[in-house]
Design an enzyme around this catalytic site. Structure first.
Site, PDB file in Angstrom:
ATOM      1  N   LYS A  94      75.401  96.783 -43.063  1.00 22.75           N
ATOM      2  CA  LYS A  94      75.445  96.998 -41.610  1.00 22.75           C
ATOM      3  C   LYS A  94      75.116  98.461 -41.288  1.00 22.75           C
ATOM      4  CE  LYS A  94      78.542  96.753 -37.667  1.00 22.75           C
ATOM      5  NZ  LYS A  94      79.842  96.387 -37.136  1.00 22.75           N
TER       6      LYS A  94
ATOM      7  N   GLU B  23      78.142 102.194 -52.503  1.00 28.37           N
ATOM      8  CA  GLU B  23      77.917 101.170 -53.534  1.00 28.37           C
ATOM      9  C   GLU B  23      76.541 100.526 -53.376  1.00 28.37           C
ATOM     10  OE1 GLU B  23      80.600 101.498 -51.668  1.00 28.37           O
ATOM     11  OE2 GLU B  23      82.439 101.069 -52.810  1.00 28.37           O
TER      12      GLU B  23
ATOM     13  N   GLY C  58      81.416  93.551 -39.832  1.00 28.95           N
ATOM     14  CA  GLY C  58      80.898  93.264 -41.176  1.00 28.95           C
ATOM     15  C   GLY C  58      81.469  91.982 -41.757  1.00 28.95           C
ATOM     16  N   ARG C  59      82.782  91.797 -41.634  1.00 23.90           N
ATOM     17  CA  ARG C  59      83.421  90.621 -42.260  1.00 23.90           C
ATOM     18  C   ARG C  59      83.211  89.343 -41.443  1.00 23.90           C
ATOM     19  NH1 ARG C  59      86.801  94.572 -40.844  1.00 23.90           N
ATOM     20  NH2 ARG C  59      88.296  94.249 -39.152  1.00 23.90           N
TER      21      ARG C  59
ATOM     22  N   GLU D 107      91.546  92.722 -44.021  1.00 26.44           N
ATOM     23  CA  GLU D 107      90.891  93.865 -43.377  1.00 26.44           C
ATOM     24  C   GLU D 107      91.055  93.764 -41.862  1.00 26.44           C
ATOM     25  OE1 GLU D 107      87.371  95.985 -45.389  1.00 26.44           O
ATOM     26  OE2 GLU D 107      86.432  95.080 -43.654  1.00 26.44           O
TER      27      GLU D 107
ATOM     28  N   HIS E 200      98.134  75.101 -63.003  1.00 24.96           N
ATOM     29  CA  HIS E 200      98.497  75.450 -64.382  1.00 24.96           C
ATOM     30  C   HIS E 200      98.679  76.952 -64.547  1.00 24.96           C
ATOM     31  CE1 HIS E 200      97.941  71.359 -65.885  1.00 24.96           C
ATOM     32  NE2 HIS E 200      97.048  71.278 -64.909  1.00 24.96           N
TER      33      HIS E 200
ATOM     34  N   LYS F  56      87.421 106.488 -49.217  1.00 22.58           N
ATOM     35  CA  LYS F  56      85.979 106.793 -49.314  1.00 22.58           C
ATOM     36  C   LYS F  56      85.749 108.300 -49.232  1.00 22.58           C
ATOM     37  CE  LYS F  56      84.098 102.729 -46.927  1.00 22.58           C
ATOM     38  NZ  LYS F  56      83.384 102.301 -45.735  1.00 22.58           N
TER      39      LYS F  56
HETATM   40  O1  F6P Z   1      85.148  97.994 -46.763  1.00 24.10           O
HETATM   41  C1  F6P Z   1      84.797  98.630 -45.590  1.00 24.10           C
HETATM   42  C2  F6P Z   1      83.528  98.081 -45.004  1.00 24.10           C
HETATM   43  O2  F6P Z   1      83.196  98.883 -43.917  1.00 24.10           O
HETATM   44  C3  F6P Z   1      83.625  96.614 -44.603  1.00 24.10           C
HETATM   45  O3  F6P Z   1      84.213  96.435 -43.378  1.00 24.10           O
HETATM   46  C4  F6P Z   1      82.205  96.201 -44.681  1.00 24.10           C
HETATM   47  O4  F6P Z   1      82.070  94.815 -44.714  1.00 24.10           O
HETATM   48  C5  F6P Z   1      81.784  96.873 -45.961  1.00 24.10           C
HETATM   49  O5  F6P Z   1      82.445  98.132 -45.929  1.00 24.10           O
HETATM   50  C6  F6P Z   1      80.305  97.062 -46.148  1.00 24.10           C
HETATM   51  O6  F6P Z   1      79.721  97.804 -45.112  1.00 24.10           O
HETATM   52  P1  F6P Z   1      78.167  97.811 -44.848  1.00 24.10           P
HETATM   53  O7  F6P Z   1      77.716  96.439 -44.518  1.00 24.10           O
HETATM   54  O8  F6P Z   1      77.958  98.779 -43.726  1.00 24.10           O
HETATM   55  O9  F6P Z   1      77.486  98.292 -46.110  1.00 24.10           O
END
Ligand code: F6P
Length: 550
Positions: free
Chosen positions: A208, A214, A269-270, A355, A386, A514
């Site tokens: 987003k 990452e 995002g979620r 979240e 189990h 972060k």
């Molecule tokens: O974990 C924090 C967060 O901002 C989430 O809300 C989001 O889904 C994720 O990082 C990834 O963010 P992006 O889509 O901006 O890479």
């Protein structure tokens, strides 16, 4: 007027008093007393059937919970969300995942502008692109057909599409495999790319913000992997597409904005799998199936928007969750899909729920004085049986659980599905009924055990029961029912956020870690710990740096 915390309302206090009269009761007795209980406490919506009768509630509990929902103006908040008002106040944004799957002709406005034309525009671009990749018209740089798609994203840009692609595996094309890389641990990328042919691989960089460490690190290494094989830097255009709200950053990364699929800041995002973040889903199962997923969610949206609160599936699930968390003292909520295809559903719900509702401050900025979002966890049945069910049956914590199953399987192999579902029904019955000491004793005596040993052993074989469960049953796990199921949980979470008076749509809590990680990265890169850490972190960093050098 100063804001009132929900636990100070008369409706909350009435529920507290009511809990005192309920806590000594047993579900067995409630079922025995009312043969119509199951019928009265079940409903169908959007292809899903919910039986919520195995919760320690009565009609009075429901009346009081509905009064609580009315006191916090749940109906008004639902209307405000659907009207595109900026209910995500800390970020000043509307919350409109419902617009992404709005299959009606109703316009949805944000700041006076109908967003539906933009939504449809991106869907049309996705349709064209998906058609080209699946038909083999879109080729890699060397002219080869795309056989593997690797989605690079994390959090909401990974969990939703990964869960849905796995859930809809029976609908997937055999000619196109979809993979997901999220973790910055290089192992994830290396192991995913092992065996893939760069000339036939398409990467989707899904972010987003397009600033997530990452994702950008993985995307950079994926680009290196591609260029090592294909050499020509123009090959990136045929092998990389982006999904983002941030065109500038996409271009800065080197992806042609013509290959970018847009979404908007009013999509959390979620809550984004319904947007272009769903591109891997559409590639895997085809665009028509993706639309069926949206239609299922839309059907649940319409139910949520229009059904009476008392007949409203997400509202009921949300309020029953409030009952467990705030009155019965439960601290976790277990998700138990009896469907192997839903194996990532609990992990997906962890982000969606935790979240969203892992908050300790109300919309007005007051510290809450009551529990908010529970720990969400789970595993598919029957594996969970189990592993951890022992604690649900006989442990000392109250663990409400949702059992999710289908009447028909996509793989009717012998009697596997009947055995699976026999366990599904048996577990909720056992959790509800339990086994009394006398029942346990009589079983042992009937089996010929001597009385002294039987009396001792019966204590261990007694199950208290009274363990609350919801049962969700669908005809079959299809794109439509899956869409409805996901939307059901989204709205359940919304309902709870409204009752707790919190903003379910920001996530400031993930920021601190972060920021600190950036400081620490500079230190471990330079080999010098310069900033003011606590003694533990300082010593750990020095040890890490020393061992890296050795
Ligand atoms: O974990 C924090 C967060 O901002 C989430 O809300 C989001 O889904 C994720 O990082 C990834 O963010 P992006 O889509 O901006 O890479």
């Amino acid at each position: 007027m100063s804001p009132v915390l929900v636990n100070q309302t008369p409706q909350w206090q009435a529920l507290q008093r009511h809990w005192e009269s309920m806590r000594g009761q047993h579900l067995r007795a409630l079922f025995d007393a009312d043969p119509k209980r199951a019928a009265a406490m079940s409903l169908a919506a959007a292809g899903l059937y919910l039986d919520y009768s195995k919760n320690l509630i009565t009609q009075e509990t429901l009346d009081l919970l509905i009064e609580l929902a009315e006191a916090v103006d749940l109906r008004g908040w639902i209307d405000r969300m659907f009207a595109g008002e900026p209910i995500n106040t800390t970020e000043g944004r509307a919350v409109l995942h419902i617009a992404l799957r709005n299959r009606s002709t109703r316009p949805i406005q944000v700041e006076g502008e109908d967003v539906m034309p933009q939504v449809k525009g991106v869907l049309t671009r996705m349709e064209t692109f998906v058609g080209r990749v699946r038909s083999g018209d879109w080729r890699g740089h060397t002219g080869e057909r795309i056989t593997d798609v690797v989605n690079i994203g994390i959090g909401g840009s990974n969990l939703g599409p990964k869960m849905v692609c796995t859930a809809l595996a029976p609908y997937q094309s055999e000619n196109l495999r979809v993979h997901f890389v999220s973790n910055i641990d290089g192992t994830h990328l290396v192991e995913t790319l092992r065996g893939l042919n760069p000339a036939r691989t398409l990467f989707i960089v899904a972010s987003k913000t397009f600033s997530t460490q990452e994702t950008l690190t993985n995307a950079g290494s994926a680009r290196d992997w591609l260029l090592t094989a294909l050499v020509d830097s123009s090959s990136v255009a045929r092998h990389f597409v982006a999904v983002s709200t941030n065109a500038e950053k996409v271009a800065a990364f080197g992806i042609d904005p013509a290959n970018m699929f847009e979404f908007w800041d009013w999509v959390g995002g979620r809550y984004s799998l319904w947007s272009a973040i769903g591109l891997p889903i559409a590639l895997a199962v085809g665009f028509d199936r993706f639309i069926e997923l949206l239609e299922g969610a839309h059907a649940m949206d319409e139910h949520f928007r229009s059904a009476e609160l008392r007949e409203n599936m997400p509202v009921l699930l949300g309020l029953i969750g409030i009952w467990h968390t705030n009155f019965a003292g439960a601290r976790t909520h277990s998700i138990l899909p009896y469907d192997q295809s839903l194996r990532y559903f609990p992990a997906y719900l962890q982000q969606l729920d935790m979240e969203s509702n892992g908050k300790g401050v109300t919309r007005e900025g007051l510290a809450v004085q009551y529990a908010t979002g529970p720990v969400v966890w789970g595993e598919p049945g029957t594996d969970g049986q189990h592993a951890f069910y022992q604690l649900i049956h006989q442990g000392t914590q109250l663990i409400p659980a949702d059992f999710i199953g289908a009447v028909h399987s996509h793989h009717e192999l012998g009697d596997h599905h009947l055995k699976l579902m026999a366990n599904f029904f048996a577990q909720t019955e056992a959790l509800m009924r339990g086994r009394t000491y006398d029942e346990a004793l009589n079983e042992l005596l009937a089996a010929g055990m001597d009385e002294e040993r039987a009396r001792w052993l019966a204590q261990h074989r007694t199950f208290p029961g009274n363990r609350p469960t919801n049962t969700l049953l669908m005809e079959r796990l299809t794109p439509h029912t899956l869409g409805a199921l996901i939307a059901l949980y989204e709205h359940r979470i919304f309902t709870q956020g409204v009752v707790w008076g919190i903003n379910s749509f920001d996530q400031w809590g993930v920021e601190l870690g972060k920021q600190l990680a950036n400081v620490i990265l500079a230190e471990i890169q330079s080999g010098k710990v310069t900033s003011n850490h606590d003694a533990s972190t300082h010593a750990l960093l020095e040890r890490f740096i020393r061992q890296r050098r050795a």
